[in-house]
Design a protein around this motif. Structure first.
Motif, PDB file in Angstrom:
ATOM      1  N   GLY A 198      40.188  77.716  52.130  1.00  0.00           N
ATOM      2  CA  GLY A 198      40.691  77.211  50.863  1.00  0.00           C
ATOM      3  C   GLY A 198      39.689  77.132  49.736  1.00  0.00           C
ATOM      4  O   GLY A 198      40.053  76.713  48.624  1.00  0.00           O
ATOM      5  N   ALA A 199      38.435  77.505  49.963  1.00  0.00           N
ATOM      6  CA  ALA A 199      37.445  77.474  48.879  1.00  0.00           C
ATOM      7  C   ALA A 199      37.804  78.522  47.838  1.00  0.00           C
ATOM      8  O   ALA A 199      38.266  79.622  48.164  1.00  0.00           O
ATOM      9  CB  ALA A 199      36.050  77.730  49.431  1.00  0.00           C
ATOM     10  N   ALA A 200      37.572  78.184  46.564  1.00  0.00           N
ATOM     11  CA  ALA A 200      37.937  79.075  45.458  1.00  0.00           C
ATOM     12  C   ALA A 200      37.071  80.336  45.462  1.00  0.00           C
ATOM     13  O   ALA A 200      35.940  80.343  45.953  1.00  0.00           O
ATOM     14  CB  ALA A 200      37.784  78.328  44.132  1.00  0.00           C
ATOM     15  N   GLY A 201      37.636  81.416  44.900  1.00  0.00           N
ATOM     16  CA  GLY A 201      36.885  82.650  44.747  1.00  0.00           C
ATOM     17  C   GLY A 201      36.657  83.368  46.065  1.00  0.00           C
ATOM     18  O   GLY A 201      37.362  83.157  47.049  1.00  0.00           O
ATOM     19  N   ASP A 202      35.629  84.229  46.078  1.00  0.00           N
ATOM     20  CA  ASP A 202      35.334  84.967  47.307  1.00  0.00           C
ATOM     21  C   ASP A 202      33.834  85.034  47.587  1.00  0.00           C
ATOM     22  O   ASP A 202      33.368  85.945  48.272  1.00  0.00           O
ATOM     23  CB  ASP A 202      35.930  86.383  47.234  1.00  0.00           C
ATOM     24  CG  ASP A 202      35.305  87.250  46.144  1.00  0.00           C
ATOM     25  OD1 ASP A 202      34.470  86.727  45.372  1.00  0.00           O
ATOM     26  OD2 ASP A 202      35.620  88.460  46.082  1.00  0.00           O
ATOM     27  N   SER A 225      34.830  90.639  44.211  1.00  0.00           N
ATOM     28  CA  SER A 225      34.821  90.394  42.765  1.00  0.00           C
ATOM     29  C   SER A 225      33.474  90.674  42.123  1.00  0.00           C
ATOM     30  O   SER A 225      33.399  91.033  40.950  1.00  0.00           O
ATOM     31  CB  SER A 225      35.237  88.946  42.473  1.00  0.00           C
ATOM     32  OG  SER A 225      34.325  88.033  43.066  1.00  0.00           O
ATOM     33  N   ASP A 228      31.139  71.129  46.605  1.00  0.00           N
ATOM     34  CA  ASP A 228      31.502  72.509  46.297  1.00  0.00           C
ATOM     35  C   ASP A 228      30.758  73.443  47.257  1.00  0.00           C
ATOM     36  O   ASP A 228      29.565  73.724  47.082  1.00  0.00           O
ATOM     37  CB  ASP A 228      31.126  72.844  44.849  1.00  0.00           C
ATOM     38  CG  ASP A 228      31.504  74.265  44.445  1.00  0.00           C
ATOM     39  OD1 ASP A 228      32.130  74.964  45.267  1.00  0.00           O
ATOM     40  OD2 ASP A 228      31.151  74.676  43.323  1.00  0.00           O
ATOM     41  N   ASN A 262      36.029  80.639  52.228  1.00  0.00           N
ATOM     42  CA  ASN A 262      37.187  81.019  51.418  1.00  0.00           C
ATOM     43  C   ASN A 262      38.464  81.017  52.250  1.00  0.00           C
ATOM     44  O   ASN A 262      39.560  80.707  51.749  1.00  0.00           O
ATOM     45  CB  ASN A 262      36.981  82.404  50.804  1.00  0.00           C
ATOM     46  CG  ASN A 262      35.798  82.447  49.841  1.00  0.00           C
ATOM     47  OD1 ASN A 262      34.859  83.214  50.031  1.00  0.00           O
ATOM     48  ND2 ASN A 262      35.823  81.606  48.820  1.00  0.00           N
TER      49      ASN A 262
END
Length: 634
Positions: free
Chosen positions: A436-440, A472, A414, A433
């Motif tokens: 393709g990594a989730a979130g920001d 976010s 992760d 990100n």
């Protein structure tokens, strides 16, 4: 009650009455005499409790009727020299014992270190009393002289904790999970306590704070007569801090801080002695700790500072990667190293928190290895070619990682785990990100590192804040806004002092002459520097006392020139403590000065004689030559 023939035996009261106080005292004295050294002895690897150097170590002490012999082992850079003063002495119980002879080294003479970087010699002194338990080695009265204090020749083991450490901090590490990173803002205060405190051994300390925005700030620690000092600063997110002896490079504390907390941090002065003994094999068990504090991360830091093995990638050795590698070879090497080190971590019997932390260290290294691959391969190129001045040719690096290569890293672990930030900012070294990594989080940290720098220079605009507010986590926008407001207030406050001189309004190639022109007939020492330059700050600290000492002369003018790369608030704050004329020039003006004097780096010195002739003098980075040259110009 005593025992006779394994049966209780009551001593007659008449005997007890006849046992006078004098008799008891004589028995105690006799027992103490029986336990005290009464003749010549040799002590191997005596415990050095405090030191101002890691260059020399006393590895054996011979106490004889005619003399006391110190067997000294030196570790220093090959080709450099050390010197032992002829007025060296030992101090024991308030009495001095003079140096009488040497073997393997001559006093007051440069001793050049061999290629091995190691040397052995003997220092022979007047004899110490045989009942001596501890003594100091003082290599003359020069402030920079070698000093080893409280050399223990009793053979007793070191205490686990320094005297005076509160009971609540005498605790062992408790296993668990690595604590979370805090995204918050607050004024953090760290109260320092040096244990034990002796004025003659008090180091010059600074706390270096590594912030979440990737910057580092230095905060000098001024100790009072009891060895206490305090530092307060505005903190943005969890951060790491290091307490260092700025004169000798000895680290006294390594702590993780939470924004807004008030922490008591105890500094074990014996750390300095452990550094002097660090080359011994086996290394002595001194029990010193760099995590004696009561902050929110105290338990985590106790674990972290006890680590003895590093399972990272050793990125900055120059040999991490081969610049001849292809793209696939490089990526597969990083992956195989990650998997091998992960297996090693998980197979160990280490506590769970330690395993998790070591994994985070390793993952930070992997992210850096991928994001900064061109730099690391270029480092190897310079290392192999032994060429550190010229740029690395573009065609010498074959590796060219693609979006698919970066995306593959997401399958290894992760890459946006917030806990990665407790060890470094590699999560923001590139925008994971975007692959393709989730979130920001990665995007946010990367943006924060850039925008925080702009905020410190008061160049953060509304559009920048709007972009930050789109993230976010509101922390990043709030932190940057706070940084800029604080910088603005501080600059206005410092500008009232009017310490900075106005730079002459002339052509770029004439600005240097215009700056020094008013002082013709005097000796002008021009110092090119910047706030971010560590060697510059060290030189300023060393040279400043000269102005009220041996270079206190009205015919010397001290001129300091920095450029716009210096943090404006930090610049104004620093020049308050630097006696002289201060100018801050723009990019074109400093480029003209650099070209004219062939400036090879900073600090860089330019000497202007009484007739106005200016000469670049990079050799004045040598402090002794700096003083000698200025005196010769008067």
């Amino acid at each position: 009650m005593t025992y006779q023939n394994n049966k209780p035996y009551n001593m007659p009261s008449t005997f007890l009455k006849s046992l006078s106080f004098f008799s008891l005292a004589m028995i105690i004295v006799a027992l103490m005499s029986a336990c005290s050294p009464s003749g010549p002895r040799t002590v191997e690897n005596p415990l050095v409790n405090y030191a101002n150097t890691s260059t020399i170590d006393v590895v054996k002490v011979e106490l004889n009727d005619s003399n006391t012999v110190l067997h000294v082992k030196s570790h220093f850079t090959p080709g450099y020299w050390i010197r032992i003063a002829g007025d060296s002495y030992l101090m024991a119980d308030g009495k001095k014992y003079a140096l009488t002879a040497t073997e393997g080294i001559k006093t007051d003479t440069e001793f050049w270190m061999p290629e091995s970087g190691e040397a052995d010699f003997k220092l022979i002194f007047e004899p110490l009393p045989f009942d001596t338990e501890r003594f100091d080695f003082i290599e003359g009265e020069d402030p920079k002289a070698f000093k080893l204090w409280n050399i223990d020749v009793t053979g007793k083991p070191a205490a686990q904790y320094p005297d005076g450490l509160p009971k609540e901090l005498q605790a062992e590490f408790v296993d668990g999970e690595v604590p979370d990173v805090v995204f918050g803002i607050g004024k953090t205060t760290v109260n320092f306590h040096l244990l034990p405190y002796r004025e003659e051994i008090a180091p010059e300390l600074s706390m270096y704070v590594n912030s979440m925005d990737g910057s580092q700030e230095e905060y000098p620690i001024k100790l009072d007569e009891k060895g206490n000092g305090s530092v307060a600063f505005e903190q943005y997110g969890s951060c790491r801090a290091f307490v260092v002896d700025t004169q000798n490079g000895i680290s006294y504390a390594d702590l993780t801080l939470q924004p807004g907390e008030i922490v008591d941090c105890y500094l074990d002065a014996r750390i300095s002695g452990s550094m002097a003994m660090r080359y011994r094999d086996p290394r002595p068990s001194t029990h010193v700790s760099r995590a004696l504090h009561n902050g929110a991360y105290s338990n985590f830091d106790r674990m972290r500072t006890q680590l003895r093995k590093y399972h990272g990638l050793q990125l900055h050795t120059g040999t991490f990667a081969d610049f001849h590698m292809t793209t696939d070879e490089y990526k597969n090497m990083v992956k195989s190293l990650y998997l091998a080190n992960t297996d090693s971590i998980q197979a160990s019997d280490a506590p769970l928190m330690q395993k998790e932390y070591e994994q985070l260290q390793l993952q930070n290294d992997v992210l850096e290895a991928m994001a900064d691959y061109r730099y690391l391969l270029g480092h190897n190129y310079r290392h192999v070619k032994n060429n550190w001045r010229e740029a690395v040719p573009d065609d010498s690096i074959k590796v060219n990682l693609t979006d698919a290569d970066f995306a593959e890293v997401l399958t290894w672990f992760d890459v946006v785990n917030p806990k990665l930030l407790i060890e470094g900012q590699a999560v923001g070294a590139t925008d994971w990100n975007a692959y393709g990594a989730a979130g920001d989080l990665s995007k946010s940290v990367r943006m924060f590192m850039k925008k925080a720098g702009m905020a410190k220079k008061m160049k953060l605009g509304k559009a920048d804040l709007d972009t930050l507010n789109s993230l976010s986590n509101p922390f990043f926008a709030q932190a940057c806004d706070s940084i800029m407001q604080r910088a603005t207030r501080r600059q206005l406050q410092l500008q009232k002092n009017g310490k900075m001189s106005e730079t002459p309004n002339v052509a770029d190639d004439k600005v240097f002459d215009a700056i020094v022109a008013p002082y013709k007939g005097k000796v002008v020492i021009v110092d090119l520097w910047n706030t971010w330059c560590g060697p510059c700050r060290a030189a300023l600290k060393e040279n400043e006392p000269l102005k009220s000492g041996e270079l206190d002369n009205e015919d010397i003018v001290w001129v300091y020139i920095a450029d716009e790369s210096s943090d404006p608030v930090k610049y104004l704050s620093m020049i308050e403590e630097i006696k002289g004329v201060h100018h801050k020039v723009n990019e074109k003006q400093i480029a003209s000065i650099r070209e004219r004097f062939n400036v090879d780096g900073i600090p860089y010195y330019i000497v202007v004689d009484r007739q106005g002739k200016a000469e670049g003098r990079p050799d004045l980075r040598d402090h002794a030559k700096y003083v000698e040259t200025i005196k010769s110009k008067l």
